[in-house]
Scaffold this active site. Structure first.
Site, PDB file in Angstrom:
ATOM      1  N   SER A 126     -35.109  74.976 -76.383  1.00 34.93           N
ATOM      2  CA  SER A 126     -34.099  74.076 -76.947  1.00 34.93           C
ATOM      3  C   SER A 126     -32.683  74.360 -76.466  1.00 34.93           C
ATOM      4  O   SER A 126     -31.805  73.500 -76.592  1.00 34.93           O
ATOM      5  CB  SER A 126     -34.135  74.136 -78.479  1.00 34.93           C
ATOM      6  OG  SER A 126     -33.714  75.405 -78.937  1.00 34.93           O
ATOM      7  N   LYS A 198     -28.333  77.772 -81.728  1.00 35.39           N
ATOM      8  CA  LYS A 198     -27.744  76.485 -81.344  1.00 35.39           C
ATOM      9  C   LYS A 198     -26.264  76.693 -81.004  1.00 35.39           C
ATOM     10  O   LYS A 198     -25.696  77.749 -81.246  1.00 35.39           O
ATOM     11  CB  LYS A 198     -27.870  75.461 -82.478  1.00 35.39           C
ATOM     12  CG  LYS A 198     -29.301  75.125 -82.899  1.00 35.39           C
ATOM     13  CD  LYS A 198     -30.022  74.307 -81.863  1.00 35.39           C
ATOM     14  CE  LYS A 198     -31.418  73.904 -82.349  1.00 35.39           C
ATOM     15  NZ  LYS A 198     -32.472  74.789 -81.869  1.00 35.39           N
TER      16      LYS A 198
END
Length: 304
Positions: A126, A198
């Site tokens: 990701s 993230k």
């Protein structure tokens, strides 16, 4: 041995010089040699000789010449060995010493990983191309502990805020095992399923907006150039998860993966669940990434 009166009457043995003749310069009144008395007479320091040959007391009273009962000389090394044996301390067993070093090392490692810096394992793609699956990242915890506020652009590790991992097919964790124990003391990187990585796009008060799937992404009305870090650079899709507009609430963050098309991030969970599902409380932040180790992953040229 003292001479008897008979011997004294006979005198010395023929051929043997008299005692006075055997010692040159012998003066009974001056030298006390062999008499058991201290030297006295003119020229002897501390001596006051009387006219009748008697000596005044001058600190030599009781002096009896050389001490025949002097202490015997100790054997070579005997004194030192005796001293060492008296002061010798009990030696700590080797296994106990090693155990102590291990405990101290683990304690220091645990303190460092709890308050300073820790390594984490990247389990998904990701965040490509910033990090790849199998990479290890070093996370700075000190800034978070001393009150440093998360900043835009930082890559952070945080605890899953709203079951993001379940909504994206991730695991929910399992029983505590040996790898978890080794990770807890800092020997292995932390691989807990409730930890995510993230990039911070918005902080409290920011307005984040995606007007089209191809982007760009807007923050407070200004388009962001994210080509330096998102997947495929200038041809990437910053708003791949869809169109939205949100205002980040106080005490929260808006975070996105650099590989937007394969990231279960704030935009994905907000569009899927609505409400506050896309926001990450700042209290969930573990720290921000300060280093990436890539050569340990399997598909890296330097990997195993």
């Amino acid at each position: 041995m003292a001479a008897t009166e008979h011997d004294a009457a006979l005198g010395p043995e023929p051929g043997v010089p008299a005692y006075r003749d055997a010692v040159p310069g012998y003066e009974p009144a001056v030298s006390g040699f062999g008499t058991g008395q201290a030297p006295s007479g003119p020229g002897v320091p501390g001596s006051e000789s009387g006219g009748d040959g008697s000596d005044a007391h001058d600190g030599y009273d009781g002096y009896d010449g050389y001490d025949d009962a002097a202490e015997p000389t100790p054997t070579r090394g005997g004194g030192r060995r005796a001293a060492r044996s008296r002061t010798k301390r009990r030696r700590i067993p080797g296994w106990l010493e090693i155990l102590g070093y291990v405990v101290i090392s683990l304690t220091l490692t645990s303190i460092i990983k709890t308050f300073l810096i820790q390594m984490y394992y990247i389990p998904s793609p990701s965040m490509e191309p910033t990090t790849y699956k199998g990479d290890r990242v070093f996370v700075d915890k000190l800034s978070h502990w001393v009150g440093g506020a998360p900043a835009r652009g930082q890559v952070i590790v945080f605890h899953d805020p709203h079951n993001w991992m379940l909504s994206t097919g991730g695991g929910s964790g399992g029983a505590f095992n040996l790898p978890d124990l080794l990770a807890a003391v800092g020997i292995l990187p932390d691989q807990h399923d409730d930890l995510l990585i993230k990039r911070i796009i918005g902080v409290e008060g920011d307005t984040i907006e995606c007007k089209s799937a191809d982007g760009p992404l807007f923050r407070n009305g200004a388009a962001l150039d994210e080509s330096a870090y998102i997947m495929n650079g200038k041809t990437g899709r910053p708003c791949a998860n869809g169109v939205y507009k949100v205002i980040v609430p106080p005490g929260n963050l808006w975070v996105l993966g650099d590989n937007r098309e394969r990231s279960g991030d704030s935009s994905y969970n907000y569009l899927k669940k609505g409400g506050d599902a896309g926001f990450v409380p700042t209290k969930n932040v573990v720290g921000h990434v300060v280093g990436v180790v890539s050569w340990l992953r399997d598909d890296h040229p330097a990997g195993s």
